[in-house]
Scaffold this motif. Sequence first.
Motif, PDB file in Angstrom:
ATOM      1  N   UNK A   7      21.067  10.780  11.583  1.00  0.00           N
ATOM      2  CA  UNK A   7      20.776  12.176  11.257  1.00  0.00           C
ATOM      3  C   UNK A   7      21.989  12.802  10.582  1.00  0.00           C
ATOM      4  N   UNK A   8      21.721  13.792   9.744  1.00  0.00           N
ATOM      5  CA  UNK A   8      22.793  14.578   9.154  1.00  0.00           C
ATOM      6  C   UNK A   8      22.283  16.007   8.929  1.00  0.00           C
ATOM      7  N   UNK A   9      23.199  16.942   8.911  1.00  0.00           N
ATOM      8  CA  UNK A   9      22.831  18.331   8.628  1.00  0.00           C
ATOM      9  C   UNK A   9      23.993  19.024   7.938  1.00  0.00           C
ATOM     10  N   UNK A  10      23.669  20.051   7.165  1.00  0.00           N
ATOM     11  CA  UNK A  10      24.676  20.828   6.453  1.00  0.00           C
ATOM     12  C   UNK A  10      24.222  22.278   6.422  1.00  0.00           C
ATOM     13  N   UNK A  11      25.184  23.173   6.317  1.00  0.00           N
ATOM     14  CA  UNK A  11      24.823  24.579   6.284  1.00  0.00           C
ATOM     15  C   UNK A  11      25.927  25.440   5.705  1.00  0.00           C
ATOM     16  N   UNK A  12      25.523  26.572   5.150  1.00  0.00           N
ATOM     17  CA  UNK A  12      26.444  27.557   4.593  1.00  0.00           C
ATOM     18  C   UNK A  12      26.149  28.900   5.232  1.00  0.00           C
ATOM     19  N   UNK A  13      27.184  29.591   5.677  1.00  0.00           N
ATOM     20  CA  UNK A  13      26.978  30.882   6.334  1.00  0.00           C
ATOM     21  C   UNK A  13      28.009  31.889   5.842  1.00  0.00           C
ATOM     22  N   UNK A  14      27.651  33.159   6.004  1.00  0.00           N
ATOM     23  CA  UNK A  14      28.572  34.232   5.625  1.00  0.00           C
ATOM     24  C   UNK A  14      28.375  35.421   6.556  1.00  0.00           C
ATOM     25  N   UNK A  15      29.489  36.050   6.926  1.00  0.00           N
ATOM     26  CA  UNK A  15      29.425  37.281   7.709  1.00  0.00           C
ATOM     27  C   UNK A  15      29.701  38.452   6.775  1.00  0.00           C
ATOM     28  N   UNK A  16      28.715  39.323   6.615  1.00  0.00           N
ATOM     29  CA  UNK A  16      28.843  40.481   5.733  1.00  0.00           C
ATOM     30  C   UNK A  16      27.956  41.607   6.242  1.00  0.00           C
ATOM     31  N   UNK A  17      28.385  42.831   6.063  1.00  0.00           N
ATOM     32  CA  UNK A  17      27.631  44.005   6.486  1.00  0.00           C
ATOM     33  C   UNK A  17      27.279  43.931   7.984  1.00  0.00           C
ATOM     34  N   UNK A  18      28.249  43.444   8.779  1.00  0.00           N
ATOM     35  CA  UNK A  18      28.071  43.304  10.229  1.00  0.00           C
ATOM     36  C   UNK A  18      26.901  42.397  10.596  1.00  0.00           C
ATOM     37  N   UNK A  19      26.600  41.456   9.721  1.00  0.00           N
ATOM     38  CA  UNK A  19      25.458  40.557   9.915  1.00  0.00           C
ATOM     39  C   UNK A  19      25.856  39.129   9.573  1.00  0.00           C
ATOM     40  N   UNK A  20      25.350  38.167  10.360  1.00  0.00           N
ATOM     41  CA  UNK A  20      25.549  36.755  10.073  1.00  0.00           C
ATOM     42  C   UNK A  20      24.369  36.234   9.257  1.00  0.00           C
ATOM     43  N   UNK A  21      24.646  35.660   8.092  1.00  0.00           N
ATOM     44  CA  UNK A  21      23.633  35.039   7.243  1.00  0.00           C
ATOM     45  C   UNK A  21      23.886  33.530   7.222  1.00  0.00           C
ATOM     46  N   UNK A  22      22.813  32.730   7.230  1.00  0.00           N
ATOM     47  CA  UNK A  22      23.008  31.279   7.202  1.00  0.00           C
ATOM     48  C   UNK A  22      21.817  30.586   6.564  1.00  0.00           C
ATOM     49  N   UNK A  23      22.102  29.447   5.946  1.00  0.00           N
ATOM     50  CA  UNK A  23      21.074  28.546   5.449  1.00  0.00           C
ATOM     51  C   UNK A  23      21.463  27.144   5.901  1.00  0.00           C
ATOM     52  N   UNK A  24      20.492  26.383   6.435  1.00  0.00           N
ATOM     53  CA  UNK A  24      20.746  25.056   6.996  1.00  0.00           C
ATOM     54  C   UNK A  24      19.712  24.067   6.468  1.00  0.00           C
ATOM     55  N   UNK A  25      20.147  22.825   6.318  1.00  0.00           N
ATOM     56  CA  UNK A  25      19.241  21.752   5.925  1.00  0.00           C
ATOM     57  C   UNK A  25      19.672  20.477   6.635  1.00  0.00           C
ATOM     58  N   UNK A  26      18.688  19.661   7.052  1.00  0.00           N
ATOM     59  CA  UNK A  26      19.024  18.418   7.723  1.00  0.00           C
ATOM     60  C   UNK A  26      17.893  17.409   7.655  1.00  0.00           C
ATOM     61  N   UNK A  27      18.251  16.140   7.861  1.00  0.00           N
ATOM     62  CA  UNK A  27      17.277  15.051   7.858  1.00  0.00           C
ATOM     63  C   UNK A  27      17.598  14.086   8.993  1.00  0.00           C
ATOM     64  N   UNK A  28      16.582  13.369   9.458  1.00  0.00           N
ATOM     65  CA  UNK A  28      16.782  12.341  10.477  1.00  0.00           C
ATOM     66  C   UNK A  28      15.796  11.202  10.253  1.00  0.00           C
ATOM     67  N   UNK A  29      16.162  10.018  10.779  1.00  0.00           N
ATOM     68  CA  UNK A  29      15.287   8.850  10.741  1.00  0.00           C
ATOM     69  C   UNK A  29      15.400   8.114  12.065  1.00  0.00           C
ATOM     70  N   UNK A  30      14.280   7.736  12.646  1.00  0.00           N
ATOM     71  CA  UNK A  30      14.250   7.005  13.909  1.00  0.00           C
ATOM     72  C   UNK A  30      13.349   5.787  13.732  1.00  0.00           C
ATOM     73  N   UNK A  31      13.927   4.608  13.750  1.00  0.00           N
ATOM     74  CA  UNK A  31      13.144   3.392  13.523  1.00  0.00           C
ATOM     75  C   UNK A  31      12.292   3.029  14.729  1.00  0.00           C
ATOM     76  N   UNK A  32      12.749   3.354  15.948  1.00  0.00           N
ATOM     77  CA  UNK A  32      11.919   3.116  17.125  1.00  0.00           C
ATOM     78  C   UNK A  32      10.626   3.920  17.032  1.00  0.00           C
ATOM     79  N   UNK A  33      10.757   5.198  16.680  1.00  0.00           N
ATOM     80  CA  UNK A  33       9.589   6.065  16.591  1.00  0.00           C
ATOM     81  C   UNK A  33       8.848   5.903  15.276  1.00  0.00           C
TER      82      UNK A  33
END
Length: 392
Positions: free
Chosen positions: A308-334
């Motif tokens: 599995x891997x994931x990445x994200x970018x976030x910013x704190x502005x106007x007293x608010x937390x903004x974020x965008x995230x993306x990730x993928x995973x692979x399970x061969x058992x399942x």
Amino acid sequence: MRTRLLCSTLGIFFSVPIAVAQDGAPIEGAIDVESTILLTPLSNRDSDIETEPVLGEFSVNGTAQKILENGVRVRAQGALRVQADHPSRPGGIGGFGSDTVAPVGAFSGLSSATPIETSDIRARLETAYLQVDGGYGEVRVGKDRGVAARFYEGAKSSLSHARLDSSLLDPTGLATVRTRHDLTGPSLKVSYATPRLIGIRAGASFTPDASADGLDRRPQSGTGGVAPGAENAVELGLNGTRLLRESGWRFDVGLGWSTADVKNSEELLYTNSVETWSAGTRIEKDDWTFGLSWLDSNNGGVNGDYTAWSAGLSRYAYNTDFSIEFGESEDRFAGLDSESWRLGFARDIDPQSRIGIAYLHDTVRTFQQKRDTNGIVVEITLSQEIVELTGN
């Protein structure tokens, strides 16, 4: 033998505060409560796994500490949590196929067995440990996460429970991305971490029996298939941080490795041990933060790897937390691969309350079908300190 050694260590460390209770600073303690409600008012799914419109968690957290005359800090920590998660994904486990009997990943907890249905209300003592912290490092004994999970670095999320990576509450039932290196969950363990020297800290954990039935981690419980079980787990972790004062850039890095004996190694689908590697980083500059994390595990099986891997970018502005995230995973058992993303923001209403809103998308593909869900989630968190004590 190893279990008896851990029990002896427990006895030694839990006797420390009794022997020195009259020395040094007074004992300071606090108890606080926190509740999180997760609402999914709008969703669109192409999946036989239903979206849960309301999920939630309530926790009681207690801390007590005393600083001795020699500067050593003795600290006790406990947390009782009650949770209503997706009934098909208690503790992150899950079946995504139609097999009557199927192997379960020793790390992922996923399988190709049929989806399960269980009680949607669970209560657990998730944390109960004693910590002794001095000039030679820190020792923890009790129910706690291992160093590989504690030293995790990765993307920041505006959501605490419905986050993309290693979610605590899963409204779609399809969140399978997990790069937080938590092999043993809240199982009884002993951990040691060095002091931070030139920005670097190392640690090790030992767990005799990794079978705790936690709220967020319970891969040994199985999903109607063959549960592997793990014992004699060893974890190593490394964490580094560096701040470039002139430019304002900050870099944090976490590395983890773990191994454990597989109890059901006599099953043809399992090997003798489960081995897992992980790495992650977080880079900060002014109000911006970028995070990236990766994990790879043999899942305790023959050709059953989980990545599995994931990445994200976030910013704190106007007293608010903004974020965008993306990730993928692979399970061969399942026999599955997945992808997820989140786009959201969160804001503190006051010191005791926070609200977050995000658009989420989760997709899981197997040999037999594709499950897809997207929607709007609202996460409301309320916290309050109810007791604060100081005394000898």
